[in-house]
Scaffold this active site. Structure first.
Site, PDB file in Angstrom:
ATOM      1  N   GLU A 207       1.084  -0.814 -10.410  1.00 41.48           N
ATOM      2  CA  GLU A 207       0.083  -0.275  -9.486  1.00 41.48           C
ATOM      3  C   GLU A 207       0.840   0.413  -8.358  1.00 41.48           C
ATOM      4  O   GLU A 207       1.329  -0.239  -7.435  1.00 41.48           O
ATOM      5  CB  GLU A 207      -0.798  -1.410  -8.948  1.00 41.48           C
ATOM      6  CG  GLU A 207      -1.601  -2.132 -10.018  1.00 41.48           C
ATOM      7  CD  GLU A 207      -2.665  -1.258 -10.668  1.00 41.48           C
ATOM      8  OE1 GLU A 207      -2.887  -0.130 -10.160  1.00 41.48           O
ATOM      9  OE2 GLU A 207      -3.259  -1.686 -11.665  1.00 41.48           O
TER      10      GLU A 207
ATOM     11  N   CYS B 173      -2.953   2.106  -0.286  1.00 42.03           N
ATOM     12  CA  CYS B 173      -2.443   2.939  -1.381  1.00 42.03           C
ATOM     13  C   CYS B 173      -3.435   3.996  -1.835  1.00 42.03           C
ATOM     14  O   CYS B 173      -3.040   5.018  -2.399  1.00 42.03           O
ATOM     15  CB  CYS B 173      -2.024   2.066  -2.559  1.00 42.03           C
ATOM     16  SG  CYS B 173      -3.376   1.078  -3.264  1.00 42.03           S
TER      17      CYS B 173
END
Length: 466
Positions: free
Chosen positions: A217, A251
């Site tokens: 991720e 993010c």
């Protein structure tokens, strides 16, 4: 505990967890449910301590944002998992072709074994406990390596988990880069890493040495493409929330905006106006989060100065002086140079570049020229326009007319594509990540497949004839 002692402990507990898993390969539904409930109960019990630890690590961390993005998120995720776990665990029947009947085929979801999780600093509780929840629901054992940038949260998570889980079930390994590097070399049955693309490449290489399946991720430059029909003031409302929550240390935060010709300034000014309503004085406002470390603080300030020196216009929210707290004013940068760090690197801070495009085709071309982003945001009043942008671009996830909300939908898989990562989790996708889809075909004692075995003859010709 020193890093070398932590590494020794890591190797010892990995062997202990492997042994424990072999003794209980198929943890019952009741036991898995107990694990899920334990995660929910720990989160509720230690909510204040989680907020305190986050504030200690960041210097200033909004307690409301910690409640929203870490504590409430985990409560919702645990509730969703509890509701659906039984159905996720059931074998999935698949059809059998006529020439293989009688017989039945199905897929069993079996736990992979010992899962390794490397979590980041930006949402240190949620991004550790969310994959832990998925791995436990899948019936796995778990080893966690949290970020060295958030030591207070790491210590708290270790203490919390020890209340409910033996270390042969869930174990935490705080420490620096040496501990992290050693962690990636362990032959886990699955490894999930959340963090930067640069480190993600190193993690992938280390995992490949053991043929360890990995979920990465990562991040990237998540763009906003704004169509000409979307009002600048409406864009500013959602951009302000999505970009400056957690001071941009997210993010999937919008990393840059591509606005129609002539609208960049209006978007910038409306965003700043909304920020000033949200944080009347960002310097002293406890709801405006600080930058996590001196290193990140210096890097972000350097990005602003580089853009300023390159001729970009800098707009910043009004406020006083933050003193010795690592706070950076909410910042909009109008038209930074394309070769500047703001446009070449993931920003991960409270700075939003706003540029102009010459139409949607131009905007999509510019987005597609960069690495695949983790998220993409398209603003348009027209469903057809929004679909055109979605069809003309590639990203891990996407939101229309808002930012980041896809992350909170447990039934949506969350993950990247290309340089923003691979694999996914959340909800059933997380359960699937930490389980192996085992294919099973059950045949009766006598099965017609014997008719196609040697010695081949007329029956074989009859059975296999098209």
């Amino acid at each position: 505990m020193s890093d070398s002692e932590q590494i020794e402990r890591m190797g010892r507990l990995f062997k202990a967890q492997k042994t424990a898993f072999e003794a209980e390969r198929h943890r019952s539904y009741r036991d898995r449910l107990r694990d899920v409930d334990a995660i929910a109960a720990l989160t509720k019990k230690h909510a204040d301590a989680i907020k305190d630890a986050a504030a200690a690590d960041f210097g200033v961390r909004s307690r409301c944002e910690t409640q929203l993005t870490e504590i409430a998120y985990m409560a919702t995720a645990a509730k969703h998992t509890r509701r659906h776990l039984w159905s996720w665990m059931q074998p999935e029947k698949v059809s059998v072709p006529g020439n293989l009947k009688p017989g039945k085929a199905y897929i069993r979801r079996e736990p992979k074994g010992v899962a390794g999780i490397i979590s980041p600093w930006n949402y240190p509780y949620q991004l550790a406990f969310s994959p832990i929840l998925a791995a436990l629901a899948a019936g796995c054992r778990v080893m966690l390596k949290p970020s060295e940038f958030t030591p207070s949260m790491s210590a708290l998570m270790q203490t919390m988990l020890a209340e409910e889980f033996d270390e042969t079930h869930v174990a935490v390994f705080p420490g620096g880069p040496e501990v992290g590097e050693a962690f990636t070399r362990i032959p886990f049955d699955h490894l999930l890493y959340t963090g930067s693309t640069h480190v993600g490449r190193l993690v992938a290489k280390a995992a490949a040495e053991n043929l360890t399946p990995a979920t990465l991720e990562l991040g990237g430059k998540s763009p906003v493409i704004m169509a000409d029909d979307f009002p600048a003031d409406k864009a500013g409302e959602t951009l302000a929330f999505g970009k400056f929550m957690n001071a941009g240390q997210t993010c999937i935060a919008p990393d840059y905006v591509l606005a129609p010709q002539g609208k960049a300034r209006a978007v910038a000014e409306s965003t700043i106006a909304r920020v000033e309503k949200a944080y009347p004085d960002w310097a002293t406002d406890e709801d405006y989060t600080a930058v996590v470390s001196d290193k990140h603080y210096e890097r972000l300030n350097g990005m602003i100065e580089e853009a300023r020196n390159g001729g970009a216009e800098i707009l910043q929210a009004r406020g006083g002086e933050p003193g010795n707290v690592r706070k950076i004013a909410p910042t909009i940068v109008l038209n930074p140079p394309e070769d500047s760090k703001l446009m070449q690197e993931e920003i991960f801070g409270p700075i939003l570049p706003v540029l102009e495009h010459d139409g949607l085709e131009d905007a999509m071309k510019r987005v597609n020229a960069k690495d695949r982003p983790l998220a993409l945001y398209v603003y348009s009043r027209s469903k057809q326009t929004a679909r055109k942008v979605l069809e003309g671009t590639i990203s891990g996830g996407a939101v229309v007319n808002n930012t980041m909300l896809h992350y909170s939908v447990e039934d949506l898989p969350f993950g990247g594509v290309g340089a923003s990562g691979y694999g996914a989790y959340h909800g059933e996708s997380g359960f699937e990540t930490f389980t192996h889809a085992r294919s099973v075909f059950e045949a009766p004692v006598w099965h017609p497949s014997r008719l196609i075995q040697p010695p081949y003859g007329k029956i074989f010709e009859l059975v296999t004839k098209n």
